[in-house]
Design an enzyme around this catalytic site. Structure first.
Site, PDB file in Angstrom:
ATOM      1  N   SER A 147      -2.901  -7.790   2.658  1.00 30.50           N
ATOM      2  CA  SER A 147      -3.240  -7.674   4.078  1.00 30.50           C
ATOM      3  C   SER A 147      -3.688  -9.029   4.626  1.00 30.50           C
ATOM      4  O   SER A 147      -3.385  -9.380   5.763  1.00 30.50           O
ATOM      5  CB  SER A 147      -4.352  -6.642   4.270  1.00 30.50           C
ATOM      6  OG  SER A 147      -3.924  -5.376   3.845  1.00 30.50           O
ATOM      7  N   HIS A 169       0.839  -1.210   0.000  1.00 34.84           N
ATOM      8  CA  HIS A 169       0.000   0.000   0.000  1.00 34.84           C
ATOM      9  C   HIS A 169       0.873   1.259   0.000  1.00 34.84           C
ATOM     10  O   HIS A 169       0.608   2.208  -0.729  1.00 34.84           O
ATOM     11  CB  HIS A 169      -0.874   0.055   1.267  1.00 34.84           C
ATOM     12  CG  HIS A 169      -1.953  -0.975   1.344  1.00 34.84           C
ATOM     13  ND1 HIS A 169      -2.039  -1.876   2.393  1.00 34.84           N
ATOM     14  CD2 HIS A 169      -3.008  -1.249   0.535  1.00 34.84           C
ATOM     15  CE1 HIS A 169      -3.107  -2.652   2.221  1.00 34.84           C
ATOM     16  NE2 HIS A 169      -3.707  -2.297   1.096  1.00 34.84           N
ATOM     17  N   ARG A 192      -1.872  -6.143  -8.534  1.00 34.20           N
ATOM     18  CA  ARG A 192      -0.822  -7.143  -8.310  1.00 34.20           C
ATOM     19  C   ARG A 192      -0.841  -8.228  -9.374  1.00 34.20           C
ATOM     20  O   ARG A 192       0.169  -8.587  -9.924  1.00 34.20           O
ATOM     21  CB  ARG A 192      -0.980  -7.792  -6.927  1.00 34.20           C
ATOM     22  CG  ARG A 192      -0.505  -6.931  -5.800  1.00 34.20           C
ATOM     23  CD  ARG A 192      -1.107  -7.363  -4.500  1.00 34.20           C
ATOM     24  NE  ARG A 192      -2.554  -7.176  -4.541  1.00 34.20           N
ATOM     25  CZ  ARG A 192      -3.352  -7.322  -3.516  1.00 34.20           C
ATOM     26  NH1 ARG A 192      -2.872  -7.712  -2.357  1.00 34.20           N
ATOM     27  NH2 ARG A 192      -4.636  -7.110  -3.634  1.00 34.20           N
ATOM     28  N   LYS A 232     -16.008  -7.562   5.236  1.00 30.02           N
ATOM     29  CA  LYS A 232     -14.723  -8.268   5.295  1.00 30.02           C
ATOM     30  C   LYS A 232     -14.333  -8.613   6.728  1.00 30.02           C
ATOM     31  O   LYS A 232     -13.272  -9.215   6.941  1.00 30.02           O
ATOM     32  CB  LYS A 232     -13.624  -7.386   4.679  1.00 30.02           C
ATOM     33  CG  LYS A 232     -13.363  -7.615   3.197  1.00 30.02           C
ATOM     34  CD  LYS A 232     -12.026  -7.003   2.780  1.00 30.02           C
ATOM     35  CE  LYS A 232     -11.633  -7.339   1.363  1.00 30.02           C
ATOM     36  NZ  LYS A 232     -10.345  -6.695   0.975  1.00 30.02           N
TER      37      LYS A 232
HETATM   38  P1  ADP Z   1      -9.801  -3.600  -0.867  1.00 32.18           P
HETATM   39  O1  ADP Z   1     -10.711  -4.251   0.129  1.00 32.18           O
HETATM   40  O2  ADP Z   1     -10.390  -2.400  -1.515  1.00 32.18           O
HETATM   41  O3  ADP Z   1      -9.186  -4.539  -1.861  1.00 32.18           O
HETATM   42  P2  ADP Z   1      -7.124  -3.400   0.230  1.00 32.18           P
HETATM   43  O4  ADP Z   1      -6.640  -2.616   1.405  1.00 32.18           O
HETATM   44  O5  ADP Z   1      -6.954  -4.872   0.260  1.00 32.18           O
HETATM   45  O6  ADP Z   1      -8.626  -2.979   0.053  1.00 32.18           O
HETATM   46  O7  ADP Z   1      -6.432  -2.850  -1.086  1.00 32.18           O
HETATM   47  C1  ADP Z   1      -6.543  -1.507  -1.455  1.00 32.18           C
HETATM   48  C2  ADP Z   1      -5.874  -1.315  -2.802  1.00 32.18           C
HETATM   49  O8  ADP Z   1      -4.463  -1.531  -2.651  1.00 32.18           O
HETATM   50  C3  ADP Z   1      -6.331  -2.262  -3.891  1.00 32.18           C
HETATM   51  O9  ADP Z   1      -6.345  -1.559  -5.124  1.00 32.18           O
HETATM   52  C4  ADP Z   1      -5.265  -3.336  -3.905  1.00 32.18           C
HETATM   53  O10 ADP Z   1      -5.167  -3.962  -5.163  1.00 32.18           O
HETATM   54  C5  ADP Z   1      -4.051  -2.475  -3.608  1.00 32.18           C
HETATM   55  N1  ADP Z   1      -2.952  -3.265  -3.034  1.00 32.18           N
HETATM   56  C6  ADP Z   1      -2.956  -4.025  -1.938  1.00 32.18           C
HETATM   57  N2  ADP Z   1      -1.755  -4.629  -1.738  1.00 32.18           N
HETATM   58  C7  ADP Z   1      -0.965  -4.208  -2.762  1.00 32.18           C
HETATM   59  C8  ADP Z   1       0.379  -4.495  -3.178  1.00 32.18           C
HETATM   60  N3  ADP Z   1       1.149  -5.343  -2.483  1.00 32.18           N
HETATM   61  N4  ADP Z   1       0.856  -3.889  -4.298  1.00 32.18           N
HETATM   62  C9  ADP Z   1       0.050  -3.064  -5.019  1.00 32.18           C
HETATM   63  N5  ADP Z   1      -1.223  -2.765  -4.692  1.00 32.18           N
HETATM   64  C10 ADP Z   1      -1.730  -3.331  -3.599  1.00 32.18           C
END
Ligand code: ADP
Length: 170
Positions: free
Chosen positions: A128, A17, A90, A41
């Site tokens: 996460s 992130h 990703r 979630k």
């Molecule tokens: P959501 O529930 O919206 O997926 P997340 O916190 O899991 O929330 O992810 C938020 C955003 O960050 C999403 O666009 C996800 O693809 C991106 N993201 C999460 N981890 C990574 C990573 N390791 N590299 C690039 N983008 C990421």
């Protein structure tokens, strides 16, 4: 003036992130990290905890702020006066989901443009969900999350965390 919003659950924020935040912040004038409650979630961290974890992580980035929101992401982006939504990609599976959501969001708010940034290769495997699994099982989180996030995970999973985080793999 380009105002952008990076929405997500951030449960918890990872270096994946952070990489997207830093890169997006260099492209726009103002970036808001929007943290949605996402009760569906069943997040490990409360909304307030996630806000403060991201807050601490972005300290020093002058054009980035954090806000919690409920409801439609596009409504929140309008509230912030933004026109750009940032997301990170990703793998193919991310793409399919983002594509679907983007088409729906375009229908709801045609004025908002989606900007997807590709993950940096060293963070491709970071999610996460996986971080929580590793923390729960006592694995080392070094290089995956900021120190204060590792400490917060240690508080949530005290037994394994104290044994392992920062002390190598179990
Ligand atoms: P959501 O529930 O919206 O997926 P997340 O916190 O899991 O929330 O992810 C938020 C955003 O960050 C999403 O666009 C996800 O693809 C991106 N993201 C999460 N981890 C990574 C990573 N390791 N590299 C690039 N983008 C990421």
């Amino acid at each position: 003036m380009v105002i952008a919003v990076y929405p997500g659950t951030f449960d918890p924020p990872t270096f994946g992130h952070m990489d997207i935040i830093v890169r997006a912040a260099s492209l726009v004038d103002e970036l808001t990290v929007g943290i949605y409650e996402n009760p569906g979630k069943q997040p490990l961290f409360s909304l307030e905890e996630r806000v403060s974890l991201v807050q601490e992580a972005i300290a020093g980035l002058s054009n980035v702020q954090v806000r919690a929101f409920k409801g439609l992401t596009v409504d929140f982006i309008h509230e912030m006066g933004g026109r750009v939504m940032i997301r990170g990609l990703r793998a193919n599976s991310d793409f399919e989901r983002e594509f679907e959501m983007a088409l729906m969001n375009r229908k709801l708010a045609p004025d908002i443009e989606l900007l997807c940034l590709m993950t940096s290769s060293q963070y491709q495997f970071l999610s996460s969900t996986l971080i929580k699994e590793v923390a729960k099982l006592g694995g080392c989180l070094e290089g995956m999350v900021p120190n204060h996030v590792a400490a917060a995970l240690r508080d949530k999973f005290p037994v394994h965390g104290e044994l392992a985080i920062g002390k190598g793999k179990m």
